[in-house]
Enzyme design. Structure first.
Site, PDB file in Angstrom:
ATOM      1  N   ASP A 166     -93.366 -83.820 -67.168  1.00 53.09           N
ATOM      2  CA  ASP A 166     -94.574 -85.270 -66.946  1.00 53.09           C
ATOM      3  C   ASP A 166     -93.935 -85.913 -65.813  1.00 53.09           C
ATOM      4  O   ASP A 166     -92.758 -85.743 -65.632  1.00 53.09           O
ATOM      5  CB  ASP A 166     -94.669 -85.872 -68.130  1.00 53.09           C
ATOM      6  CG  ASP A 166     -93.758 -86.614 -68.787  1.00 53.09           C
ATOM      7  OD1 ASP A 166     -92.367 -86.234 -68.439  1.00 53.09           O
ATOM      8  OD2 ASP A 166     -93.793 -87.467 -69.605  1.00 53.09           O
ATOM      9  N   SER A 216     -95.206 -93.069 -67.663  1.00 56.86           N
ATOM     10  CA  SER A 216     -94.971 -91.597 -68.182  1.00 56.86           C
ATOM     11  C   SER A 216     -96.235 -91.019 -67.607  1.00 56.86           C
ATOM     12  O   SER A 216     -96.422 -90.619 -66.226  1.00 56.86           O
ATOM     13  CB  SER A 216     -95.065 -91.468 -69.873  1.00 56.86           C
ATOM     14  OG  SER A 216     -94.723 -90.166 -70.020  1.00 56.86           O
ATOM     15  N   ASP A 243     -89.553 -87.164 -69.021  1.00 63.68           N
ATOM     16  CA  ASP A 243     -88.892 -87.150 -70.502  1.00 63.68           C
ATOM     17  C   ASP A 243     -89.526 -86.113 -71.403  1.00 63.68           C
ATOM     18  O   ASP A 243     -89.139 -85.882 -72.399  1.00 63.68           O
ATOM     19  CB  ASP A 243     -88.998 -88.517 -71.003  1.00 63.68           C
ATOM     20  CG  ASP A 243     -90.498 -88.921 -71.401  1.00 63.68           C
ATOM     21  OD1 ASP A 243     -91.201 -88.532 -70.819  1.00 63.68           O
ATOM     22  OD2 ASP A 243     -90.492 -90.099 -71.815  1.00 63.68           O
ATOM     23  N   GLU A 286     -90.698 -83.837 -81.066  1.00 58.36           N
ATOM     24  CA  GLU A 286     -92.196 -84.176 -81.659  1.00 58.36           C
ATOM     25  C   GLU A 286     -93.355 -83.246 -80.940  1.00 58.36           C
ATOM     26  O   GLU A 286     -92.939 -82.712 -79.882  1.00 58.36           O
ATOM     27  CB  GLU A 286     -92.566 -85.617 -81.260  1.00 58.36           C
ATOM     28  CG  GLU A 286     -92.616 -86.100 -79.864  1.00 58.36           C
ATOM     29  CD  GLU A 286     -92.915 -87.680 -79.303  1.00 58.36           C
ATOM     30  OE1 GLU A 286     -93.078 -88.446 -80.152  1.00 58.36           O
ATOM     31  OE2 GLU A 286     -92.906 -87.880 -78.198  1.00 58.36           O
TER      32      GLU A 286
END
Length: 568
Positions: free
Chosen positions: A277, A120, A281, A380
């Site tokens: 990023d 990530s 995602d 989130e």
């Protein structure tokens, strides 16, 4: 060491592994990838009698580590060869893809599992191995323990695990790239409600993929919505494992990552920036203000904006008949803003919160969908959004297209994102948050700090106030204590392997202090929730600042505990 590492990462907030690439048992390398995949494969064989009919999808990002020879593609090929050596069909993407394409493929093709090789937004030397279950969501207990145990029993490489050449020639190997890319772009179109407006919109948007995989996929998603293509930041649009133009390839870090985007936007006269990023995602958004300054929205602010917008689109789609609103759900993690709760109360849909991490929201969404419910949105605060039930994980590609349409719609009414956010807060109550962290590499210090909070006023007694701010409730998801429940037992699952305590304050403040599952950080998440009509923003901000200062001084004690503040 390897097994301890496997245990801690599988049980943490991550449904998989993440570590530096290089030799050694607690690093990502050919051997640890083979061992992990052998264990995962053995566990899948136990769970699915039809694994050889179902198959497994494997995706990878563009990370590479020349000194050790490790790369996401190499690790993905090794994982494929392990599974193929056991007769399991593998859907291995022939090129880099965004992480959300893996859970999409699991759900779309009805596969047994999925693996995404990515770290990530971590530093360039890291890589990771992210695992999805047959339900299309990341793994949660008991699968994490089951996989860890199976890895332990399969540490010695099987005879054909190293045979990537043989695997790549196998009839069991499929390349889903073209089909899935086409199907994904088709599927997200069900979230496009203003096609004509998109076609005629004059809004200019800049997009950066921060040297990751996002560029071609976001361009394609915009096309699927008939939006004009966003201006791409030339120096960052192609994948580059060195991430040469940024200190950290993490759009959450805000302005430093967006410097080149601001310059391009100013040059082209664009008013909105979208940033993914490196594995696409997550999504960050910035907007040019009337003052000429750029405003980078927080993950909580974007959760409010996207949640509000997606609900408006649902109402439009359903007409005004509210017959099925009782079956509509939105989710967020427990450290994220409670704004969706305020919207849900007023509008009549359901809101639920889960533990931190999309693995919990994805699994809960799947449960609700299996009961015939509609899960419209989950988010989130770490700029992760699930805007489509086709991907039961955060997805920065569909979120970018939906944000593009949202911005076009607002522009047609001469409204900015900032104005719309203010309207949402005025209608549902201001929710202002302040999140940050301290760095601490000493596990004993971390343990001591949390034990102090659990024994603050003598043994087993949590603090009753913090710097003059009265505490009305405490929830400790490490021990399972919740003062709000009649039996003092927390409803959300607890985990002894990570620290997490939430304090509720008399002034409407909520603060969660927790350790990170992937980094040496002690994070805090604070929010002040005001009733609708209380719109003295400066006073609310001052009160939240004072609350955060008190938490840092009394609970963190950075000097005594030798904590390093978040680098500016």
């Amino acid at each position: 060491d390897f097994l301890n590492y496997i245990e801690s990462t599988l049980n943490g907030h991550l449904a998989g592994l993440r570590a530096a690439m290089g030799p050694g048992v607690s690093c990502m390398n050919d051997l640890t990838i083979i061992q992990t995949t052998q264990g995962f494969c053995a566990y899948l064989e136990q769970c699915f009698t039809d694994l050889k009919q179902r198959g497994v999808v494997i995706g990878f990002d563009a990370r590479a580590h020349p000194p050790s020879g490790g790369s996401s593609k190499r690790f993905a090929c090794l994982a494929a060869s392990v599974l193929i050596s056991r007769g399991v069909p593998v859907y291995l993407f022939s090129d880099i893809t965004p992480t959300p394409y893996v859970p999409f493929t699991v759900s779309h093709l009805g596969l047994g599992a999925g693996v995404m090789v990515t770290a990530s937004h971590n530093p360039k030397q890291d890589n990771g191995y992210k695992v999805y279950w047959a339900n299309g969501a990341q793994i949660i207990p008991p699968h994490d323990k089951g996989i860890a145990a199976a890895i332990e029993q399969n540490l010695e490489p099987w005879p054909k695990s190293w045979d990537t050449d043989g695997a790549l020639q196998s009839s069991l190997l499929n390349d889903p790239y073209q089909d899935i890319h086409r199907e994904y772009c088709k599927t997200i179109q069900q979230h496009c409600f203003h096609r004509e407006l998109n076609t005629n919109s004059e809004v200019k948007i800049v997009h950066t993929s921060v040297h990751g995989v996002g560029h071609i996929f976001v361009q394609a998603a915009f096309k699927a919505f008939d939006l004009h293509p966003p201006y791409a930041v030339e120096q960052q649009k192609d994948p580059d494992p060195e991430f040469p133009t940024v200190k950290y390839p993490n759009p959450e870090e805000g302005e430093g990552v967006l410097t080149l985007s601001f310059a391009l936007a100013d040059k082209e006269g664009a008013t909105v920036i979208l940033a993914n990023d490196p594995d696409a995602d997550r999504l960050a958004i910035a907007e040019k203000q009337e003052s000429g300054q750029w405003r980078v929205f927080s993950g909580n602010e974007l959760g409010a904006l996207l949640g509000w917008w997606i609900f408006q689109c649902w109402k439009l789609q359903k007409g005004e008949g509210k017959a099925s609103i009782k079956d509509v759900y939105m989710l967020s993690s427990t450290v994220s803003s409670k704004i969706l709760s305020a919207i849900a109360v007023k509008e009549g849909f359901h809101f639920e919160e889960t533990l931190t991490g999309f693995k919990w929201m994805g699994n809960r969404a799947r449960e609700l969908m299996d009961q015939g419910k509609t899960v419209l949105f989950a988010f989130e605060e770490a700029i992760g959004y699930m805007c489509s039930p086709a991907v039961l994980d955060k997805d920065g590609v569909s979120a970018a297209a939906i944000a593009g349409e949202f911005v076009s719609y607002l522009a047609s009414k001469n409204i900015t994102l900032s104005h719309q956010l203010r309207s949402i807060y005025e209608e549902y109550g201001y929710h202002i948050s302040k999140n940050s962290y301290f760095i601490c590499r000493n596990q004993d210090t971390i343990k001591q700090m949390f034990e102090c909070l659990r024994n603050y006023d003598g043994e087993n007694s949590y603090p009753k106030e913090c710097g003059g701010f009265a505490i009305t409730a405490v929830r400790d998801l490490t021990t399972g204590y919740d003062s709000n429940q009649p039996d003092n037992k927390a409803i959300l699952p607890t985990s002894k392997s990570s620290q997490m305590i939430t304090f509720t304050f008399a002034n409407g403040g909520v603060a969660t202090i927790r350790t990170s599952g992937t980094e040496p950080k002690i994070k805090y998440y604070t929010e002040l929730c005001a009733a609708p009509g209380n719109s003295d923003l400066n006073q609310l901000k001052t009160e939240l600042d004072n609350l955060v200062d008190a938490i840092v001084e009394h609970f963190y004690q950075p000097e005594k505990n030798n904590l390093t503040p978040r680098p500016e």
